[in-house]
Design a protein around this motif. Structure first.
Motif, PDB file in Angstrom:
ATOM      1  N   GLN A   3      34.976  60.136  98.399  1.00 19.31           N
ATOM      2  CA  GLN A   3      35.961  59.661  99.366  1.00 19.31           C
ATOM      3  C   GLN A   3      37.369  59.889  98.850  1.00 19.31           C
ATOM      4  OE1 GLN A   3      34.694  55.610  99.880  1.00 19.31           O
ATOM      5  NE2 GLN A   3      33.672  56.109 101.806  1.00 19.31           N
ATOM      6  N   ARG A   7      40.238  62.274 100.562  1.00 18.98           N
ATOM      7  CA  ARG A   7      41.572  61.798 100.912  1.00 18.98           C
ATOM      8  C   ARG A   7      42.665  62.653 100.292  1.00 18.98           C
ATOM      9  NH1 ARG A   7      40.948  55.240 101.144  1.00 18.98           N
ATOM     10  NH2 ARG A   7      39.218  55.316 102.577  1.00 18.98           N
ATOM     11  N   TRP A  13      41.925  65.759 106.163  1.00 16.04           N
ATOM     12  CA  TRP A  13      41.329  64.425 106.147  1.00 16.04           C
ATOM     13  C   TRP A  13      41.987  63.537 107.197  1.00 16.04           C
ATOM     14  CZ3 TRP A  13      43.445  59.582 104.880  1.00 16.04           C
ATOM     15  CH2 TRP A  13      42.523  58.553 104.813  1.00 16.04           C
ATOM     16  N   ARG A  14      43.313  63.583 107.266  1.00 16.15           N
ATOM     17  CA  ARG A  14      44.033  62.778 108.262  1.00 16.15           C
ATOM     18  C   ARG A  14      43.630  63.170 109.676  1.00 16.15           C
ATOM     19  NH1 ARG A  14      48.803  63.972 105.087  1.00 16.15           N
ATOM     20  NH2 ARG A  14      49.423  65.330 106.778  1.00 16.15           N
ATOM     21  N   LYS A  16      40.862  64.551 110.660  1.00 13.70           N
ATOM     22  CA  LYS A  16      39.486  64.115 110.883  1.00 13.70           C
ATOM     23  C   LYS A  16      39.445  62.625 111.221  1.00 13.70           C
ATOM     24  CE  LYS A  16      35.070  64.051 108.435  1.00 13.70           C
ATOM     25  NZ  LYS A  16      34.432  64.343 107.152  1.00 13.70           N
ATOM     26  N   GLN A  17      40.217  61.820 110.491  1.00 16.23           N
ATOM     27  CA  GLN A  17      40.253  60.385 110.756  1.00 16.23           C
ATOM     28  C   GLN A  17      40.865  60.091 112.123  1.00 16.23           C
ATOM     29  OE1 GLN A  17      38.805  57.980 108.804  1.00 16.23           O
ATOM     30  NE2 GLN A  17      38.038  59.789 107.751  1.00 16.23           N
ATOM     31  N   LYS A  20      38.341  60.952 114.843  1.00 10.09           N
ATOM     32  CA  LYS A  20      37.299  59.928 114.979  1.00 10.09           C
ATOM     33  C   LYS A  20      37.818  58.737 115.775  1.00 10.09           C
ATOM     34  CE  LYS A  20      34.772  60.497 110.628  1.00 10.09           C
ATOM     35  NZ  LYS A  20      34.498  59.835 109.343  1.00 10.09           N
ATOM     36  N   ARG A  57      41.354  51.009 108.920  1.00  8.78           N
ATOM     37  CA  ARG A  57      40.677  52.077 108.179  1.00  8.78           C
ATOM     38  C   ARG A  57      41.499  52.742 107.086  1.00  8.78           C
ATOM     39  NH1 ARG A  57      36.646  55.479 111.870  1.00  8.78           N
ATOM     40  NH2 ARG A  57      35.971  53.818 113.246  1.00  8.78           N
ATOM     41  N   LEU A  58      42.792  52.850 107.298  1.00  8.23           N
ATOM     42  CA  LEU A  58      43.594  53.625 106.363  1.00  8.23           C
ATOM     43  C   LEU A  58      44.336  52.706 105.399  1.00  8.23           C
ATOM     44  CD1 LEU A  58      45.039  56.296 108.816  1.00  8.23           C
ATOM     45  CD2 LEU A  58      42.966  56.402 107.457  1.00  8.23           C
TER      46      LEU A  58
END
Length: 165
Positions: A3, A7, A13-14, A16-17, A20, A57-58
């Protein structure tokens, strides 16, 4: 460890988040309304839900959602087909544009933690040399393990501070 490495990949990664979060929120709002597009009222509720998920989440400080006036102004720039409503593709673009500064702040905080913490760890290890009892134990720990432990402790401390706020 995976993970953390995800990140560090940054923009992917950002994105993708955000994807979602936007998919989940768009599906939730459109299923409740029974429509494929979001009106202004539904869009603002979606923005509030997105910011709620971002804050959950972040890592980083709490981010307040934008005011209704800013959302209204952004609808005009993101409504590509000019129908007055936002579809899924427009919604993703809208949220990406809306959260750009928020996600940059999250990334900078994460990078700062992962760079500063090992430096602080090495400085504290050096400072413990003269402490009776503790100094000898700390000096026997390999630098990489000591830096990892201090970094982990700092990340856990930051997370506990965020949860208590």
């Amino acid at each position: 460890m995976g993970q953390v490495l995800d990140r560090l990949q940054g923009k992917q990664w950002r994105q993708k988040q955000v994807r979602k979060i936007t998919d989940k929120v768009f599906d939730r709002i459109s299923n409740q309304s029974g429509k494929a597009n979001l009106t202004f009222g539904e869009l603002y509720i979606a923005v509030l839900l997105v910011y709620n998920d971002i804050n959950k989440r972040l890592p980083g400080p709490h981010f307040d959602p934008p005011p209704k006036e800013q959302v209204q102004a952004m609808i005009e720039t993101c409504d590509f087909n000019l129908d007055g409503e936002i579809d899924r593709v427009e919604f993703v673009k809208f949220i990406e544009e809306l959260t750009t500064h928020t996600l940059i702040a999250v990334s900078q905080g994460l990078i700062l933690t992962l760079v500063v913490a090992p430096t602080v760890a090495m400085a504290t290890k050096k400072a413990t040399e003269g402490v009776p009892g503790v100094g000898k134990v700390v000096q026997r720990i390999p630098n990489s393990i000591y830096a990892s432990l201090v970094t982990l402790a700092l990340v856990l401390f930051q997370k506990s501070q965020e949860e208590s706020d």
